[in-house]
Design a protein around this motif. Structure first.
Motif, PDB file in Angstrom:
ATOM      1  N   ARG A 132       0.834  -1.205   0.000  1.00  0.00           N
ATOM      2  CA  ARG A 132       0.000   0.000   0.000  1.00  0.00           C
ATOM      3  C   ARG A 132       0.868   1.254   0.000  1.00  0.00           C
ATOM      4  N   ASN A 133       0.258   2.356  -0.346  1.00  0.00           N
ATOM      5  CA  ASN A 133       0.946   3.644  -0.363  1.00  0.00           C
ATOM      6  C   ASN A 133       0.894   4.258   1.031  1.00  0.00           C
ATOM      7  N   ALA A 134       1.966   4.925   1.454  1.00  0.00           N
ATOM      8  CA  ALA A 134       1.993   5.550   2.774  1.00  0.00           C
ATOM      9  C   ALA A 134       2.900   6.763   2.750  1.00  0.00           C
ATOM     10  N   GLU A 135       2.579   7.736   3.605  1.00  0.00           N
ATOM     11  CA  GLU A 135       3.395   8.950   3.695  1.00  0.00           C
ATOM     12  C   GLU A 135       3.714   9.347   5.132  1.00  0.00           C
ATOM     13  N   ALA A 136       3.221   8.584   6.104  1.00  0.00           N
ATOM     14  CA  ALA A 136       3.415   8.962   7.507  1.00  0.00           C
ATOM     15  C   ALA A 136       4.123   7.850   8.265  1.00  0.00           C
ATOM     16  N   LEU A 137       5.226   8.207   8.916  1.00  0.00           N
ATOM     17  CA  LEU A 137       5.964   7.282   9.773  1.00  0.00           C
ATOM     18  C   LEU A 137       6.189   7.966  11.109  1.00  0.00           C
ATOM     19  N   MET A 138       5.829   7.290  12.197  1.00  0.00           N
ATOM     20  CA  MET A 138       5.953   7.861  13.530  1.00  0.00           C
ATOM     21  C   MET A 138       6.654   6.860  14.453  1.00  0.00           C
ATOM     22  N   VAL A 139       7.633   7.334  15.213  1.00  0.00           N
ATOM     23  CA  VAL A 139       8.298   6.502  16.210  1.00  0.00           C
ATOM     24  C   VAL A 139       7.832   6.950  17.591  1.00  0.00           C
ATOM     25  N   HIS A 140       7.298   6.018  18.377  1.00  0.00           N
ATOM     26  CA  HIS A 140       6.801   6.396  19.701  1.00  0.00           C
ATOM     27  C   HIS A 140       7.975   6.806  20.585  1.00  0.00           C
ATOM     28  N   PRO A 141       7.879   7.967  21.245  1.00  0.00           N
ATOM     29  CA  PRO A 141       9.024   8.495  21.990  1.00  0.00           C
ATOM     30  C   PRO A 141       9.328   7.762  23.293  1.00  0.00           C
ATOM     31  N   VAL A 142       8.460   6.853  23.712  1.00  0.00           N
ATOM     32  CA  VAL A 142       8.695   6.099  24.950  1.00  0.00           C
ATOM     33  C   VAL A 142       9.045   4.648  24.647  1.00  0.00           C
TER      34      VAL A 142
END
Length: 335
Positions: free
Chosen positions: A162-172
């Motif tokens: 699938r197409n994606a544009e958002a990547l987030m790393v949890h800070p904890v």
């Protein structure tokens, strides 16, 4: 002719003057959330580097105050840029080695481990790549042009490409999340507890999300903000999942709206867009959908959901001063 006031009126005038002065002094020293918006790290700025024409991701540095990491969408190469928000100028360009040729870099996030995670996760062909990549490297301690060796991770989705544009790393927890970009069936995907460079890392769908072009966790990990071209919403984050339908964020209209990040203190959201000379706009976080205090906050710390802060206190002080002024005028007229 000099007007002589009766002693009572003169005493009242002196009292009023002192009260107003005290009120104004108190107003000047009261602390408040507006102070954070005036610091360089929380002010809007324009990216002036002509090489940055498609800024598609944004991450606030934790060790370089007021510096934001960004990158181009595609057709640029393995480059990451550090931009000083005080001037809008690039203060470092990082060249990544140890990876293949970037295909469609769409996102960047700073992890709990002090490393930058770059998401080569875009797929403008509608989700036809059988795998995408994440690149990871330590945030440079010194700013300047440098070449670093990055670790490359292969990513696959449990339910297909699938197409994606958002990547987030949890800070904890340090866990990596990806939000797919789809008008009808966007999803939030959770990566393994630890990424492995030895094989494919399978990301599994854990929630439905709207059309998303970028996302960011608050520094304390209690909120997840997702943005699209037209809207942005902030969700409370609990037990590894977004809660409820989220609360609307007053995101600016930016056309090709592509990026968002929190400032390191969590007081402001920074919204970015593609285009040469693009503007990064600071939006103060007026209220949070979760009133959970940040880890380590003292018991007496004011909750993030307090709407008025020092403005409310200052307004009361000023109003009291005005009442005294008008009262004095009435006294003088009666005399």
């Amino acid at each position: 002719m000099r007007l002589s006031l009766p002693s009572a009126a003169a005493s009242a005038a002196v009292a009023v003057t002192a009260s107003v002065a005290a009120a104004l002094a108190a107003l000047a020293v009261l602390p408040g959330p507006a102070v954070a918006a005036e610091t360089p790290a929380a002010a809007s700025f324009t990216i002036s580097d002509p090489r940055i024409k498609e800024s598609s991701g944004l991450a606030a540095s934790r060790i370089h105050p007021g510096v934001y990491w960004t990158h181009n969408d595609s057709d640029d190469g393995p480059y990451i840029y550090a931009v000083n928000s005080a001037t809008g100028r690039t203060v470092a360009r990082v060249t990544l080695t140890g990876i293949g040729t970037p295909r469609d870099v769409e996102a960047i996030s700073l992890g709990a481990d002090g490393q930058l995670y770059v998401g080569d996760i875009g797929d403008n062909r509608g989700g036809t790549w059988d795998h995408v990549w994440i690149y990871r490297f330590p945030e440079p301690k010194q700013l300047g042009d440098v070449t670093v060796k990055a670790t490359q991770f292969t990513v696959k989705y449990a339910d297909g490409p699938r197409n994606a544009e958002a990547l987030m790393v949890h800070p904890v927890t340090g866990r990596v999340y990806i939000a797919s970009k789809d008008e009808n069936k966007g999803g939030l995907y959770e990566g393994p507890a630890e990424l492995s460079a030895g094989g494919a890392n399978v990301f599994r769908r854990i929630a439905d999300v709207p059309w998303v072009t970028d996302g960011t966790f608050s520094p304390d990990g209690t909120r997840l903000t997702l943005r699209g071209y037209f809207t942005a919403r902030t969700y409370p984050w609990k037990d590894g999942l977004p809660v409820g339908g989220g609360e609307r964020v007053d995101a600016p209209w930016q056309g090709q709206a592509e990026s968002v990040t929190y400032t390191p203190d969590g007081s402001t959201l920074m919204f970015g867009a593609e285009g040469e000379g693009s503007r990064v706009i600071a939006v103060p976080v007026a209220a949070a959908p979760s009133a959970s205090p940040q880890p380590g906050s003292p018991p007496e710390a004011a909750p993030l959901t307090e709407p008025t802060g020092s403005f409310g206190k200052g307004a009361l002080v000023l109003a009291g001063g005005l009442v005294l002024v008008f009262g004095a005028k009435r006294l003088f007229r009666r005399r």
